[in-house]
Structures are given as C-alpha cells and as structure tokens.
Design a protein around this motif. Sequence first.
Motif, PDB file in Angstrom:
ATOM      1  N   GLU A  35      -8.147  -1.791 -10.804  1.00  0.00           N
ATOM      2  CA  GLU A  35      -7.609  -0.557 -10.238  1.00  0.00           C
ATOM      3  C   GLU A  35      -7.233  -0.802  -8.780  1.00  0.00           C
ATOM      4  O   GLU A  35      -8.069  -1.257  -7.980  1.00  0.00           O
ATOM      5  N   LEU A  36      -5.982  -0.501  -8.443  1.00  0.00           N
ATOM      6  CA  LEU A  36      -5.464  -0.707  -7.097  1.00  0.00           C
ATOM      7  C   LEU A  36      -5.374   0.644  -6.401  1.00  0.00           C
ATOM      8  O   LEU A  36      -4.603   1.519  -6.822  1.00  0.00           O
ATOM      9  N   HIS A  37      -6.146   0.806  -5.319  1.00  0.00           N
ATOM     10  CA  HIS A  37      -6.198   2.081  -4.598  1.00  0.00           C
ATOM     11  C   HIS A  37      -5.285   2.032  -3.377  1.00  0.00           C
ATOM     12  O   HIS A  37      -4.934   0.969  -2.864  1.00  0.00           O
ATOM     13  N   THR A  38      -4.926   3.219  -2.907  1.00  0.00           N
ATOM     14  CA  THR A  38      -4.148   3.313  -1.680  1.00  0.00           C
ATOM     15  C   THR A  38      -5.018   2.933  -0.484  1.00  0.00           C
ATOM     16  O   THR A  38      -6.253   2.974  -0.547  1.00  0.00           O
ATOM     17  N   CYS A  39      -4.336   2.558   0.586  1.00  0.00           N
ATOM     18  CA  CYS A  39      -5.072   2.115   1.776  1.00  0.00           C
ATOM     19  C   CYS A  39      -5.467   3.269   2.694  1.00  0.00           C
ATOM     20  O   CYS A  39      -6.201   3.056   3.663  1.00  0.00           O
ATOM     21  N   ARG A  40      -4.971   4.456   2.441  1.00  0.00           N
ATOM     22  CA  ARG A  40      -5.260   5.611   3.313  1.00  0.00           C
ATOM     23  C   ARG A  40      -5.881   6.739   2.490  1.00  0.00           C
ATOM     24  O   ARG A  40      -5.784   6.766   1.273  1.00  0.00           O
ATOM     25  N   GLY A  41      -6.432   7.684   3.199  1.00  0.00           N
ATOM     26  CA  GLY A  41      -7.054   8.819   2.532  1.00  0.00           C
ATOM     27  C   GLY A  41      -6.258  10.095   2.685  1.00  0.00           C
ATOM     28  O   GLY A  41      -6.844  11.142   2.910  1.00  0.00           O
ATOM     29  N   HIS A  42      -4.910  10.004   2.599  1.00  0.00           N
ATOM     30  CA  HIS A  42      -4.093  11.210   2.755  1.00  0.00           C
ATOM     31  C   HIS A  42      -3.444  11.579   1.422  1.00  0.00           C
ATOM     32  O   HIS A  42      -2.282  11.930   1.359  1.00  0.00           O
ATOM     33  N   GLU A  43      -4.191  11.446   0.342  1.00  0.00           N
ATOM     34  CA  GLU A  43      -3.619  11.747  -0.965  1.00  0.00           C
ATOM     35  C   GLU A  43      -3.171  13.215  -1.065  1.00  0.00           C
ATOM     36  O   GLU A  43      -2.194  13.524  -1.744  1.00  0.00           O
ATOM     37  N   GLN A  44      -3.875  14.093  -0.387  1.00  0.00           N
ATOM     38  CA  GLN A  44      -3.548  15.512  -0.523  1.00  0.00           C
ATOM     39  C   GLN A  44      -2.194  15.848   0.126  1.00  0.00           C
ATOM     40  O   GLN A  44      -1.494  16.761  -0.313  1.00  0.00           O
ATOM     41  N   ASN A  45      -1.822  15.127   1.176  1.00  0.00           N
ATOM     42  CA  ASN A  45      -0.573  15.413   1.874  1.00  0.00           C
ATOM     43  C   ASN A  45       0.615  14.630   1.326  1.00  0.00           C
ATOM     44  O   ASN A  45       1.743  14.825   1.787  1.00  0.00           O
ATOM     45  N   ALA A  46       0.363  13.738   0.395  1.00  0.00           N
ATOM     46  CA  ALA A  46       1.446  12.887  -0.102  1.00  0.00           C
ATOM     47  C   ALA A  46       2.403  13.687  -0.988  1.00  0.00           C
ATOM     48  O   ALA A  46       1.971  14.489  -1.827  1.00  0.00           O
ATOM     49  N   THR A  47       3.680  13.516  -0.748  1.00  0.00           N
ATOM     50  CA  THR A  47       4.703  14.145  -1.590  1.00  0.00           C
ATOM     51  C   THR A  47       5.349  13.150  -2.541  1.00  0.00           C
ATOM     52  O   THR A  47       5.953  13.552  -3.537  1.00  0.00           O
ATOM     53  N   ARG A  48       5.237  11.873  -2.219  1.00  0.00           N
ATOM     54  CA  ARG A  48       5.812  10.831  -3.075  1.00  0.00           C
ATOM     55  C   ARG A  48       5.050   9.530  -2.837  1.00  0.00           C
ATOM     56  O   ARG A  48       4.677   9.203  -1.711  1.00  0.00           O
ATOM     57  N   VAL A  49       4.822   8.793  -3.934  1.00  0.00           N
ATOM     58  CA  VAL A  49       4.134   7.496  -3.868  1.00  0.00           C
ATOM     59  C   VAL A  49       4.921   6.490  -4.703  1.00  0.00           C
ATOM     60  O   VAL A  49       5.338   6.798  -5.827  1.00  0.00           O
ATOM     61  N   GLU A  50       5.105   5.309  -4.162  1.00  0.00           N
ATOM     62  CA  GLU A  50       5.801   4.228  -4.868  1.00  0.00           C
ATOM     63  C   GLU A  50       4.902   2.996  -4.942  1.00  0.00           C
ATOM     64  O   GLU A  50       4.316   2.592  -3.935  1.00  0.00           O
ATOM     65  N   TRP A  51       4.810   2.438  -6.148  1.00  0.00           N
ATOM     66  CA  TRP A  51       4.068   1.198  -6.357  1.00  0.00           C
ATOM     67  C   TRP A  51       5.068   0.115  -6.781  1.00  0.00           C
ATOM     68  O   TRP A  51       5.833   0.300  -7.723  1.00  0.00           O
ATOM     69  N   SER A  52       5.025  -1.023  -6.084  1.00  0.00           N
ATOM     70  CA  SER A  52       5.943  -2.143  -6.377  1.00  0.00           C
ATOM     71  C   SER A  52       5.138  -3.434  -6.443  1.00  0.00           C
ATOM     72  O   SER A  52       3.993  -3.505  -5.970  1.00  0.00           O
ATOM     73  N   LYS A  53       5.772  -4.453  -7.013  1.00  0.00           N
ATOM     74  CA  LYS A  53       5.155  -5.781  -7.066  1.00  0.00           C
ATOM     75  C   LYS A  53       6.162  -6.812  -6.590  1.00  0.00           C
ATOM     76  O   LYS A  53       7.322  -6.790  -6.990  1.00  0.00           O
TER      77      LYS A  53
END
Length: 317
Positions: A35-53
């Motif tokens: 499981e790969l987690h985000t580096c910050r704790g602002h999940e509540q304010n996020a409007t868009r998230v992108e995961w790339s490799k």
Amino acid sequence: MPGVYFLILIILHGAFVGRGVGGQTVSGVLHGRAELHTCRGHEQNATRVEWSKYRNSASKRLLYTFEKPNITECRTNTCTNIYFDIKHLSLIVANLTAEDEGIYEEKTFVHNRDTEPCNINLSVLSVLKIAVSTSRCPLTLRCEVRGDFLDLRWLRDGLPLPEDQRISFNEKNRTMRVSCLNASDWGTYTCQVSNAAGTSEAHVNITSDVGTGKGTGEKENYLILILYCSGGTLIAILTLCIILFYTCKCECECDKPLLSKEEADTLQVDFLPHINTDLTKPKVSQQITDKRQLAEDFRVVFYTIADTENKQPPQTT
C-alpha cells in the motif's frame, strides 16, 4: 573524473525522478500486497489526486486519477492488480510481481492547485532461485534474492538445519556449504527470506545424483555427450562397411578372367597385313631370300593352326 560523472547522474536523477518530498521506500514480497500512502496529511482538502509510475528516468505513466466527489478512473489497461483507496487516497498493489517494482509518484491538487509531488520507491522481495553446485565435496547452495530482506533462513524438509560442523554459511547466509555430502543430507532444501511485508521462499531437491555431480544441468550435458558419441560411432561403422564392400567388390572383379574358355575358343584373330615400310627398292637376290623366308613362315603358321584344330598337316612335296 568518476566522481564528477556520479554527481551529474545524481543531479539528473533528481531532476526527473527525485523531485518532490518524501522519497519513501515501501517493501513488498512476491505475490504479496503493498500500500502506497500519500506523503502529506491533507486528504480532506484534496480535490484531485494523480498516481503515476516512472517507466525510466525521463518518462512516466499515469495509473489512477481521483476527483471529488468520489470519481476514480484507471488510466491503464493493466489495472487488474492495482486499486485506489478513496478513504486514504492511497494506491494498493495486490499480487505483486517483479514488474510492479519501481518508483511511483503521487501528486495532490488542493483547490485546483497542484502541490509538490511525492515519490515512493516500491521494492519487491523475491527468491529467484537456488543455485546448486554439482560437486559432492563440498556441496554449495546459493540463494539468489531480489530486493531487501531482514532475515534469511535455510530449511531441510521444512525443519531448521541441525547443528553440524560440516555446514557453514557466508554472504549473510545467502550461501550454504556442506563440506562433504552423504545420505543423511538428502532432502528438500528451502531458502526463506522475509521483511516487514512478508516472506518469500524457493525450494530445491537434493538427491544422490546432485551429490555425485549429476544435477539437472549435468544430466542434460551427459545425455548430449552420449548422443554425440553414439552418432559418431554409427557414422564410423557405416563408413567402414562401405569401404569393405567396395574393397571386396574390386577384388572379385580383379580375380574374374577377362575371357571364358568358350569365348577364347570362338575368338577369331585377324592378322594384320604386312606392310613394307622400307621405301628403298631391295635387290633381286634379297627379294628371293625374303620370299623363301616368307614361304617357310607360312608353313610354320599353317602347321601351328592345324595342330590347334587337331588336324593332320598336309604332306609337303
């Protein structure tokens, strides 16, 4: 100069891949789950998230996108083992394979403004194989591991190895050596590696064939050698048979008479006419002498032919 090249490589790597914060490392095991987690704790304010490799140091592939309210989309054709956790905005990789290993990038948008990307390095732990030497004294087993591990253990038939002075280890237990193999050492050996994510292992069966230097690869080479030797012997035998056949045939033809007795009896001999090659005119006396000699030769030839045919020669007057 090598230090300069190394520094340039680090700068280029940071420019393309190392940008962002975090630089976390996540360990997984083959066929396990990571499981790969985000580096910050602002999940509540996020409007868009992108995961790339990252495919390499210069290009990357977009895997998943998330937009509020709860809209996720897989951007690749191979998302059978990749999932997105909306609650934690994390990426889950199940049934890990060697291809899943690499650097992943997470980019979060807050109020439609992107933040600094976060890089996560996924390492997949796996035992590739156990390399076996074909020598009885000593027998060497080497565990070829991919990824970082915390512990490596050797088992025989599912049990820890007994304390034996003939058994030694080196290379952080990756290599196990038995000073001289005997029947009590036969069995199934297991190389078991583990980290915080789980355990990976590989097995190999050690029998008398392996101990005498006839492992799987050695058996194949031995069979190939036998086939080559058999083929060469067969070709040599066929060549010898052909040589003997033609030798006997030649001897039989040489011993055979050119003419049989019946062919010799019926053979007719044609005498060639006498041609006088002397162009000078002989003297008269010499011509008379030659004629007499010719008559005498004729009588001798006539009598010889008569004797051959069992007839009586005529009486000369």
